[in-house]
Every structure is written in C-alpha cells, then in structure tokens.
Design a protein around this motif. Structure first.
Motif, PDB file in Angstrom:
ATOM      1  N   GLY A  69     -57.219 -31.086  88.202  1.00  0.00           N
ATOM      2  CA  GLY A  69     -58.137 -31.656  87.212  1.00  0.00           C
ATOM      3  C   GLY A  69     -58.970 -32.962  87.370  1.00  0.00           C
ATOM      4  N   VAL A  70     -57.949 -33.825  89.078  1.00  0.00           N
ATOM      5  CA  VAL A  70     -58.412 -35.049  89.198  1.00  0.00           C
ATOM      6  C   VAL A  70     -58.851 -35.853  90.040  1.00  0.00           C
ATOM      7  N   VAL A  71     -60.067 -36.479  89.836  1.00  0.00           N
ATOM      8  CA  VAL A  71     -60.851 -36.855  90.777  1.00  0.00           C
ATOM      9  C   VAL A  71     -60.307 -38.879  90.867  1.00  0.00           C
ATOM     10  N   VAL A  72     -59.441 -38.639  92.389  1.00  0.00           N
ATOM     11  CA  VAL A  72     -58.896 -40.343  92.452  1.00  0.00           C
ATOM     12  C   VAL A  72     -60.109 -41.267  93.545  1.00  0.00           C
ATOM     13  N   GLN A  73     -60.527 -42.376  92.924  1.00  0.00           N
ATOM     14  CA  GLN A  73     -61.083 -42.495  93.988  1.00  0.00           C
ATOM     15  C   GLN A  73     -61.179 -44.323  93.981  1.00  0.00           C
ATOM     16  N   ASN A  74     -61.306 -44.633  94.661  1.00  0.00           N
ATOM     17  CA  ASN A  74     -60.856 -46.463  95.399  1.00  0.00           C
ATOM     18  C   ASN A  74     -62.243 -46.858  94.887  1.00  0.00           C
ATOM     19  N   VAL A  75     -61.727 -48.385  93.974  1.00  0.00           N
ATOM     20  CA  VAL A  75     -62.646 -49.150  93.969  1.00  0.00           C
ATOM     21  C   VAL A  75     -63.746 -49.731  94.589  1.00  0.00           C
ATOM     22  N   GLY A  76     -63.832 -49.880  95.733  1.00  0.00           N
ATOM     23  CA  GLY A  76     -64.223 -50.542  97.266  1.00  0.00           C
ATOM     24  C   GLY A  76     -65.012 -48.965  96.953  1.00  0.00           C
ATOM     25  N   THR A  77     -64.821 -47.971  97.184  1.00  0.00           N
ATOM     26  CA  THR A  77     -65.786 -46.211  96.958  1.00  0.00           C
ATOM     27  C   THR A  77     -66.319 -46.175  96.218  1.00  0.00           C
ATOM     28  N   ALA A  78     -65.956 -46.838  95.343  1.00  0.00           N
ATOM     29  CA  ALA A  78     -66.947 -46.603  94.039  1.00  0.00           C
ATOM     30  C   ALA A  78     -67.933 -47.594  93.901  1.00  0.00           C
ATOM     31  N   LYS A  79     -67.582 -48.337  94.228  1.00  0.00           N
ATOM     32  CA  LYS A  79     -69.149 -49.493  94.537  1.00  0.00           C
ATOM     33  C   LYS A  79     -70.099 -49.077  95.397  1.00  0.00           C
ATOM     34  N   THR A 115     -67.318 -32.681  94.596  1.00  0.00           N
ATOM     35  CA  THR A 115     -67.771 -31.513  94.225  1.00  0.00           C
ATOM     36  C   THR A 115     -66.604 -30.768  93.949  1.00  0.00           C
ATOM     37  N   PRO A 116     -66.382 -30.736  93.446  1.00  0.00           N
ATOM     38  CA  PRO A 116     -64.804 -30.055  92.862  1.00  0.00           C
ATOM     39  C   PRO A 116     -65.627 -28.024  92.987  1.00  0.00           C
ATOM     40  N   PRO A 117     -64.073 -27.780  94.066  1.00  0.00           N
ATOM     41  CA  PRO A 117     -64.893 -26.416  93.549  1.00  0.00           C
ATOM     42  C   PRO A 117     -65.024 -25.918  92.949  1.00  0.00           C
ATOM     43  N   LYS A 118     -65.552 -24.570  92.916  1.00  0.00           N
ATOM     44  CA  LYS A 118     -66.296 -23.940  91.762  1.00  0.00           C
ATOM     45  C   LYS A 118     -64.545 -23.463  90.476  1.00  0.00           C
ATOM     46  N   ASP A 119     -63.685 -22.852  90.741  1.00  0.00           N
ATOM     47  CA  ASP A 119     -62.729 -22.743  90.180  1.00  0.00           C
ATOM     48  C   ASP A 119     -61.847 -23.342  89.353  1.00  0.00           C
ATOM     49  N   LYS A 120     -62.417 -24.696  89.817  1.00  0.00           N
ATOM     50  CA  LYS A 120     -61.586 -26.234  89.322  1.00  0.00           C
ATOM     51  C   LYS A 120     -62.012 -26.531  88.784  1.00  0.00           C
ATOM     52  N   SER A 121     -61.525 -27.289  86.818  1.00  0.00           N
ATOM     53  CA  SER A 121     -62.545 -27.925  86.566  1.00  0.00           C
ATOM     54  C   SER A 121     -61.802 -29.666  86.129  1.00  0.00           C
ATOM     55  N   ILE A 122     -62.798 -30.223  86.020  1.00  0.00           N
ATOM     56  CA  ILE A 122     -61.958 -31.527  86.417  1.00  0.00           C
ATOM     57  C   ILE A 122     -62.344 -32.282  85.219  1.00  0.00           C
ATOM     58  N   ASP A 123     -60.941 -32.918  84.669  1.00  0.00           N
ATOM     59  CA  ASP A 123     -61.566 -33.743  83.593  1.00  0.00           C
ATOM     60  C   ASP A 123     -61.331 -35.241  83.802  1.00  0.00           C
ATOM     61  N   THR A 124     -60.919 -35.943  84.442  1.00  0.00           N
ATOM     62  CA  THR A 124     -60.647 -37.273  84.648  1.00  0.00           C
ATOM     63  C   THR A 124     -60.926 -37.916  86.381  1.00  0.00           C
ATOM     64  N   ILE A 125     -61.583 -38.493  86.431  1.00  0.00           N
ATOM     65  CA  ILE A 125     -61.724 -39.538  87.304  1.00  0.00           C
ATOM     66  C   ILE A 125     -60.709 -41.003  87.378  1.00  0.00           C
ATOM     67  N   ILE A 126     -60.042 -41.478  88.203  1.00  0.00           N
ATOM     68  CA  ILE A 126     -58.944 -42.259  88.349  1.00  0.00           C
ATOM     69  C   ILE A 126     -59.655 -42.900  89.110  1.00  0.00           C
ATOM     70  N   LEU A 127     -59.897 -44.183  89.119  1.00  0.00           N
ATOM     71  CA  LEU A 127     -60.346 -45.693  89.855  1.00  0.00           C
ATOM     72  C   LEU A 127     -59.150 -46.289  90.460  1.00  0.00           C
ATOM     73  N   ASN A 128     -58.874 -45.923  91.816  1.00  0.00           N
ATOM     74  CA  ASN A 128     -57.766 -46.802  91.626  1.00  0.00           C
ATOM     75  C   ASN A 128     -57.555 -48.482  92.353  1.00  0.00           C
ATOM     76  N   GLY A 129     -57.403 -49.035  91.745  1.00  0.00           N
ATOM     77  CA  GLY A 129     -57.008 -50.404  91.655  1.00  0.00           C
ATOM     78  C   GLY A 129     -55.961 -51.171  92.048  1.00  0.00           C
ATOM     79  N   CYS A 130     -55.020 -50.739  92.306  1.00  0.00           N
ATOM     80  CA  CYS A 130     -54.091 -50.882  92.557  1.00  0.00           C
ATOM     81  C   CYS A 130     -53.648 -51.531  94.041  1.00  0.00           C
ATOM     82  N   GLU A 131     -54.280 -51.680  95.236  1.00  0.00           N
ATOM     83  CA  GLU A 131     -54.265 -52.529  97.038  1.00  0.00           C
ATOM     84  C   GLU A 131     -52.507 -52.459  96.522  1.00  0.00           C
ATOM     85  N   CYS A 132     -51.728 -51.385  97.125  1.00  0.00           N
ATOM     86  CA  CYS A 132     -50.303 -51.858  96.430  1.00  0.00           C
ATOM     87  C   CYS A 132     -49.666 -52.531  98.133  1.00  0.00           C
TER      88      CYS A 132
END
Ligand code: SF4
Ligand code: SF4
Length: 439
Positions: free
Chosen positions: A260-270, A149-166
C-alpha cells in the motif's frame, strides 16, 4: 527526538562536508548537449528529430512508445548536429541526439502548465507527468507515471517522500530540500491525488536536522507528516524506508504497491510539481560534483545532456592523479572510463577520486560480516559461491533477485571479495534465463 530505522545496514563515513553548505548553482548551458534516447528503466525512445532540424528548449525529441519508457526532451534550443550512438554512463553506447546550443533558450510552445494543479484528475496528473518524461531521480530512473499508477487490485494508503540521501558524499537532495521544500511537498500532494493515498510521510535522516526542521515548519495547505530517521546506509532503499516508517515488510519479489505504499525521492517530487504546474519536462537535475579529485566541489543544476567534462571544468577540473570517476554515490555508483559521457536523468553525482588503489582480494575467512550487514537478510558469501559455480537455481532460491546491490556486504568484507560484482552477474544471468524460457 526518537529516530526510526531498519535492521542491519552500515554507517560509512559521510564525507558530505565539502558540499553540504553549498547552495545549488546553475551550470551554464554548454555549447553542445548529447541527449541519449535511452536514459530510464524500460524501452528506449524513438527519435523525433534528424540531423539539421532546429529544436526548441523543452521540445520532445524522443517518444516513449510503450508503457515502460519515458519521453526525452531537448535541454537547449539549437540545431541537431547528429543522431548517432554516443558513450553512455551506464556502459554500452546508446543512440543520442547531439544538439549545437544557440544560447537563446527559445522555449517550446508544447509546454503547458496548469493554474490549479490540485483540481486535476488522477489521470490528468499522470498524463502530464508522462508527457514531461519524469523518472525517479534517486538513481533507478523508473518512469514516474507508471509508479503513480497503482494496479487496480492494489490500494495505496501512503506516499513516502524519501529525503534520506544515505549515500556518502552526495548532497544534491539535501540542497533541494533546503531550497525547494514547498515545491517538493506540492509534488507529493499530486502523487497522493494520483494514487488515491490518504497520507504523506516525509522521511529525513538525522544528519540533516535543519532540512527536517524546514519541512516541519511548512504549511502548504494540506496535511503531511515528518519523521526523523537514523543516519544509516541504505536507509533510502525503498524496502528499508517502508520497514523503518511503517513497520511493513515488502514480500520477497514484491513491490511497495503490495503493502500500500509509493516511495518517491524528493527530487522526483519537485519534478512532478514542475511538470504539472508549469508543463516543464525533465531537462535539468541537481548533481553533486565532489570527491578528493575535485578542487572546488559544488552542487549544480545541470542540463541533461551536458558532458561530465563540462561539469568537472566548472568545478576546477579533475586534479592531476585522479584515477577513478563515478556516476552516483560511492556505494552504488558506476565507475566511468571517460569524461566524455553525458549527464542523464539518473545522474545524482559526479565524483572523482585522487588516490584509490585496487583492493587485493583474499580468501573468504567465513567471518559472516557480509551476512550481519545485509539489509535484505541475504547470505552474500553463499550467493557468491553459487553464482561462481553456475548454480543459478540455488542462487535464486537463496534470494539473489532480492539483492538491491547496496554494497554493504562488500564494504564490510575484510577479504575484499567483490561480492556485489558476483551477485549482480548472477542476477543478470537468472533474469536472462527467465526471459529465454518465457520467449
Ligand atoms: S547481498 Fe545485495 S542487498 Fe545484501 S548487502 Fe550485498 S549488495 Fe546489499
Ligand atoms: S565478509 Fe567476506 S570474508 Fe567474511 S564471510 Fe563474507 S565473504 Fe567471507
């Protein structure tokens, strides 16, 4: 293929070979689950059940009353034995619902999926994610409905799926990527719709090239990009991932929303996909059980509320002489003092070690290795000195709150100084003072 990365960081031994080829295996539901009413970033939930109540699988048992919270659901069907304080892997005991499992997995009628999830509105997607109690499964357990839920004054252009498991040792995310790539991508597409983003980028480290190839070969019916990242720790930290993939810098004290980014872990996306398409609440997660103290390491699908001891027993029990147990990975995980703690939504790993000896701390030799390796560009040795001597304003001015507690400084320190301990302590003191001032 060219790989991307962020400045500084470290490359500790990976130690993933013990479990990387082991497919996810469902741990049988235990006879008893202990489900904490607080297992996420934000406020605890309020109990909806009491001793003696019958509960169904997936039934909501803890209600999120405020925005920064996440509802809690039963991971079995059965009878509530007690609602009382119980050990918690984050430290202090927390109120928990203790349920005797009847073994029948009678499913709650509350659970409603949707036949055409991509036709839902952003609000409907967020509402389903909220109802399902989804939180970030990379460890931080931040409520996902808030994150998309991005704040109204923020525009999101990219979803990054985090598959690093570093984190070394952990392989649960890797197995999810190998076994559920389509569900993960569909969850990311729901995130894209919810946030209004234009594109999805999947970032995977180059020690998981087979997972990378599996994602590259997917054809889910919507666009996404894949990007190979250098294997380096902490590649999966949000700010580092954004720097590596987009060359954008999250400002000091800022959030990925700010660039402009939301990062999400792969497990969360599932979990997002399961919540919206099937109405499935977050009652189970992938967990790596490994370490030198585990006879038969595995990747497990574990019901939330399962005691660590039950998971350890399924993997042959901790060996005699195991003297350290950690929830999470070896770099950022939390040491546990008992196996009678429940798996929570943020439990990515249960690790047991057989031969650790406490490190002997020596005086700082001003080698600057901690500075060279800090991915946030901080000066850990100076922060530690300020905090040790109660110069909290100076510590804050030197960026203490930007520390992501990755442990790179401590790992590279030849004097074995517990830098993260000091910086974490300082951060907590600074935040407590700020709260006091604003109260
Ligand atoms: S100061 Fe914080 S961010 Fe920097 S290396 Fe140490 S733990 Fe990581
Ligand atoms: S790495 Fe350790 S010994 Fe070297 S400067 Fe930092 S705190 Fe001092």
């Amino acid at each position: 293929m060219k790989t991307k990365t962020f400045p500084r960081g470290i490359h500790p031994p990976e130690h993933k070979h013990g479990t990387e080829d082991k497919a996810l295996e469902a741990l049988p539901a235990p006879e008893k689950v202990v489900i904490p009413l607080h297992q996420h970033f934000g406020a605890p939930t309020a109990p909806l059940v009491k001793k003696g109540d019958e509960v169904l699988l997936g039934q909501k048992i803890g209600e999120a009353k405020v925005l920064f919270s996440a509802s809690v659901h039963s991971s079995v069907s059965g009878k509530v034995k007690a609602v009382e304080d119980f050990n918690h892997p984050l430290g202090k005991p927390v109120q928990a619902v203790i349920i005797r499992n009847d073994g029948e997995d009678r499913i709650s009628p509350e659970l409603q999926g949707h036949d055409a999830p991509f036709s839902l509105s952003p609000d409907d997607i967020r509402q389903k994610v909220k109802e399902a109690g989804v939180v970030g499964l990379g460890g931080a357990a931040f409520p996902t409905a808030v994150k998309i839920t991005p704040p109204k004054d923020k525009s999101i252009d990219t979803i990054i799926l985090n598959g690093c498991e570093c984190e070394p040792v952990l392989t649960a995310d890797y197995r999810l990527m190998m076994e559920y790539p389509e569900d993960i991508l569909k969850g990311a597409e729901l995130d894209r719709i919810a946030t209004g983003a234009k594109k999805i980028i999947v970032g995977i480290e180059n020690n998981k090239k087979d997972a990378f190839e599996i994602f590259r070969s997917q054809n889910p019916g919507f666009a996404f990009e894949t990007s190979l990242l250098k294997t380096k720790y902490p590649q999966g930290a949000e700010k580092n991932l954004i720097s590596a993939l987009l060359k954008r810098e999250v400002p000091r004290g800022g959030l990925p929303f700010d660039v402009g980014v939301v990062v999400q872990n792969v497990g969360t996306a599932k979990a997002v996909w399961d919540a919206v398409s099937q109405g499935r609440p977050l009652i189970e997660r992938a967990v790596t059980v490994s370490g030198t103290g585990i006879p038969d390491p595995k990747n497990l699908l574990v019901r939330v509320g399962t005691l660590f001891q039950d998971a350890l027993d399924f993997c042959g029990g901790a060996k005699d002489g195991s003297n350290m147990m950690i929830m999470g990975g070896p770099m950022m995980g939390l040491t546990q003092w008992t196996t009678e703690v429940p798996v929570i939504k943020g439990t990515s790993g249960i690790l047991a070690w057989a031969e650790t000896k406490p490190a002997r701390e020596r005086a700082c030799i001003s080698c600057a290795r901690c500075v060279t390796h800090c991915p946030m560009g901080l000066v850990p040795t100076q922060l530690m000195k300020y905090i040790k001597h109660d110069f909290l304003d100076e510590a804050e001015a030197w960026g203490a709150l930007d520390c992501v507690e990755c442990g790179c400084c401590q790992y590279s320190c030849p004097a074995k100084i517990p830098l993260v301990h000091w910086i974490r302590l300082g951060k907590n003191q600074i935040i407590a003072l700020k709260r006091k001032k604003s109260a």
